[in-house]
Motif scaffolding. Structure first.
Motif, PDB file in Angstrom:
ATOM      1  N   ILE A 315      51.593  42.162  16.536  1.00  0.00           N
ATOM      2  CA  ILE A 315      52.517  43.036  15.439  1.00  0.00           C
ATOM      3  C   ILE A 315      51.659  42.561  14.138  1.00  0.00           C
ATOM      4  N   PRO A 316      51.369  43.747  13.772  1.00  0.00           N
ATOM      5  CA  PRO A 316      50.235  43.478  12.029  1.00  0.00           C
ATOM      6  C   PRO A 316      51.035  43.244  11.217  1.00  0.00           C
ATOM      7  N   GLN A 329      59.412  50.132  14.813  1.00  0.00           N
ATOM      8  CA  GLN A 329      58.538  50.286  15.810  1.00  0.00           C
ATOM      9  C   GLN A 329      57.335  49.529  15.210  1.00  0.00           C
ATOM     10  N   GLY A 330      56.304  48.699  15.702  1.00  0.00           N
ATOM     11  CA  GLY A 330      55.325  47.940  14.803  1.00  0.00           C
ATOM     12  C   GLY A 330      54.481  48.363  14.510  1.00  0.00           C
ATOM     13  N   ARG A 331      54.341  49.716  14.771  1.00  0.00           N
ATOM     14  CA  ARG A 331      53.140  50.684  14.399  1.00  0.00           C
ATOM     15  C   ARG A 331      53.923  52.324  14.182  1.00  0.00           C
ATOM     16  N   LYS A 332      53.600  52.786  13.158  1.00  0.00           N
ATOM     17  CA  LYS A 332      54.405  54.473  13.022  1.00  0.00           C
ATOM     18  C   LYS A 332      53.805  55.009  13.640  1.00  0.00           C
ATOM     19  N   GLU A 364      49.961  38.230  17.347  1.00  0.00           N
ATOM     20  CA  GLU A 364      48.215  38.012  16.521  1.00  0.00           C
ATOM     21  C   GLU A 364      48.331  39.675  17.312  1.00  0.00           C
ATOM     22  N   VAL A 365      47.559  40.598  16.060  1.00  0.00           N
ATOM     23  CA  VAL A 365      47.134  41.522  17.102  1.00  0.00           C
ATOM     24  C   VAL A 365      46.089  41.413  17.656  1.00  0.00           C
ATOM     25  N   ASN A 366      46.682  42.205  19.399  1.00  0.00           N
ATOM     26  CA  ASN A 366      45.544  42.141  20.138  1.00  0.00           C
ATOM     27  C   ASN A 366      45.025  40.699  21.081  1.00  0.00           C
ATOM     28  N   VAL A 367      46.161  39.718  20.337  1.00  0.00           N
ATOM     29  CA  VAL A 367      46.503  38.720  21.651  1.00  0.00           C
ATOM     30  C   VAL A 367      47.907  38.151  21.860  1.00  0.00           C
TER      31      VAL A 367
END
Length: 519
Positions: A315-316, A329-332, A364-367
């Motif tokens: 999640i950013p 949601q986490g990104r638009k 953490e993004v991408n983790v």
């Protein structure tokens, strides 16, 4: 001619003024608006009583300070700009903030007037406290912004729901049509049927999310605490998601259990707990492409601390504050990529709060992302007979007669098909009156599957009437309604159990086996 004494008697309450300029002095002195007179260097020359009352200074104290000192910290920084404004030919009313002697602040509308006193310019300032108005304006602005945001979310939600519903519906409709084509192979039939079942399940999840959020809004979800086996709930969820991941040749899922034996019987709301974990696991599944998902619990300070961890997209930072908001949601653009209603986490949080618990996350993004929630650990006693043997539906029945009260033709065909091959006989009724008549005239009945919404008499009325004459005849309510209180209404009417549509074969057979009347 009337005497002066007579005239004075008519104006006894009037303040006597001898000079014209005294009129303006009295206006200054008695004005309900605070007034400050100062020079161009911001030295205070005079103030009225209303100003002293507003600012909380004595006359001597306020004369010893400059106008700057009456302003809030933010306004003092603009003192040079204020002075430049004062030097302009046309001065208009403006809004500013002031600070009282006790440190409290208020908003005011100030109206300055320029005069020449002995050829020296002075400023005569009227001050109107507008703090309440400003606060109301801020509330109105916030309300308008919230309304705009709600409209944006509503529009995005409706567009997303249209996509989410039509996509699986297209599969159901399309592959149902293909099943009727000639020369279709058995392999294709199985594949089409699998796609239809999967798409139907997806539609059911969407509908359940909408029903759940509606029930939460209406305050219709109540906590119902019972004793149940925690490990059984967790293992059933593990089985569902493990099978799903294996079928898709994806990563694996891991379950960690920490309570041995009888200690894993707890007192809580099993439905709400299952709902929380179901939504968190579904969220993890949706946003994880590689790696693994891990879930379980630990005991700490008399709390059950649950966790669901994934190695997904994360999640950013700019989305973390709104992640539990509805339709977010986490990104638009994430809904376009991964789908979903954006209701799962909102439902999970609401259910945790209903259990007097707390939910939070680390990401953490991408983790990956780890969701945690905790509820009170209340140990329960094992329930006798809780360890039931698994029912495959092919044993235990001995040609018993079941009455299916169902007015919808397709629903009846479905139930009839479910019960075929399990050594049960089935008879059907369509209306509530016919159901009562059949139940009271047929002594061979072992159980009734009662649809609640039927013509002439509804299922609850029919149940009450039947049980007056046959109190031992088990009646299971089957309904498409799914709101809080439906189950309780059915039980109060005399039903021994309740099953909601769409009905699964394994669940139906369990209920029949559990409740069937054996003579």
């Amino acid at each position: 001619m009337e005497s002066n004494d007579s005239q004075d008697s008519h104006f006894g309450d009037f303040l006597r003024i001898n000079k014209a300029e005294d009129i303006y002095k009295q206006m200054f002195k008695l004005s309900l608006l605070p007034i400050i007179i100062h020079d161009m260097e911001m030295n205070i020359i005079d103030v009225n009583k209303a100003a002293l009352d507003e600012f909380g200074y004595s006359y001597e104290e306020i004369r010893a300070i400059k106008v700057y000192d009456l302003h809030s910290e933010s306004e003092i920084k603009h003192s040079e700009e204020v002075l430049n404004v004062m030097k302009q030919e046309n001065i208009v009313s403006t809004e500013t903030s002031f600070r009282r002697k006790d440190g409290s602040e208020f908003f005011a509308e100030v109206t300055p007037c320029k005069y020449l006193l002995e050829n020296k310019p002075i400023i005569h300032v009227y001050i109107k406290n507008i703090t309440e108005r400003k606060h109301n304006e801020e509330k109105l602005f916030d309300a308008l912004e919230k309304a705009k945001e709600n409209e944006r979310l509503k529009a995005a939600f409706l567009a997303n729901m249209s996509h989410e519903i039509r996509t699986p519906l297209n599969s159901v409709f399309g592959f149902s049509t293909l099943l009727n084509e000639e020369n279709i192979t058995d392999s294709d039939k199985k594949r089409y049927a699998s796609i239809i079942a999967s798409s139907s399940s997806h539609l059911l999840y969407l509908i359940n999310d909408l029903i759940d959020i509606s029930k939460i809004d209406a305050g219709q979800i109540k906590v119902v605490n019972t004793t149940f086996e925690l490990h059984s709930v967790l293992k059933s969820l593990y089985s569902i998601y493990h099978s799903l991941l294996i079928s898709k040749n994806k990563y694996d899922i891991h379950l960690k259990l920490n309570l041995p034996g009888e200690e894993n019987y707890i007192i809580s709301d099993e439905t709400r707990l299952r709902q929380i974990l179901f939504n968190l696991l579904g969220n993890a599944l949706k946003f994880t492409e590689t790696g693994s998902i891990e879930f379980g619990y630990a005991i700490e300070d008399d709390n059950l601390n649950f966790f669901v961890k994934d190695t997904g997209i994360g999640i950013p930072e700019d989305s973390k504050e709104s992640i539990f908001n509805r339709f977010e949601q986490g990104r638009k653009s994430i809904g376009k990529i991964y789908g979903g209603t954006g209701l799962g986490l909102a439902i999970a949080k609401s259910c945790v709060q209903l259990l007097d618990g707390k939910i939070w996350f680390e990401s953490e993004v991408n983790v990956g992302t780890s969701f945690f929630f905790k509820i009170k650990y209340k140990q329960g006693e094992p329930v006798p007979g809780n360890n039931k043997t698994n029912t495959n539906g092919r044993i235990g029945f001995n040609n018993e007669l079941i009455l299916v009260a169902e007015d919808d033709e397709f629903n009846y065909d479905y139930l009839d098909t479910l019960l075929k091959g399990f050594n049960l006989r089935v008879v059907r009724t369509i209306t509530g009156k016919d159901t009562i008549k059949e139940a009271l005239s047929n002594d061979d009945l072992s159980l009734i599957l009662m649809d609640i919404q039927m013509p002439e008499k509804n299922g609850l009325e029919a149940t009450e009437e039947i049980l007056k004459h046959k109190p031992k005849l088990p009646i299971i309510a089957q309904t498409a309604y799914a709101f809080q209180g439906d189950r309780e209404k059915c039980l109060r009417a005399g039903c021994v159990d309740y099953i909601s549509k769409p009905i699964e074969r394994s669940e139906l057979l369990k209920l029949i086996r559990k409740n069937i009347y054996i003579r």
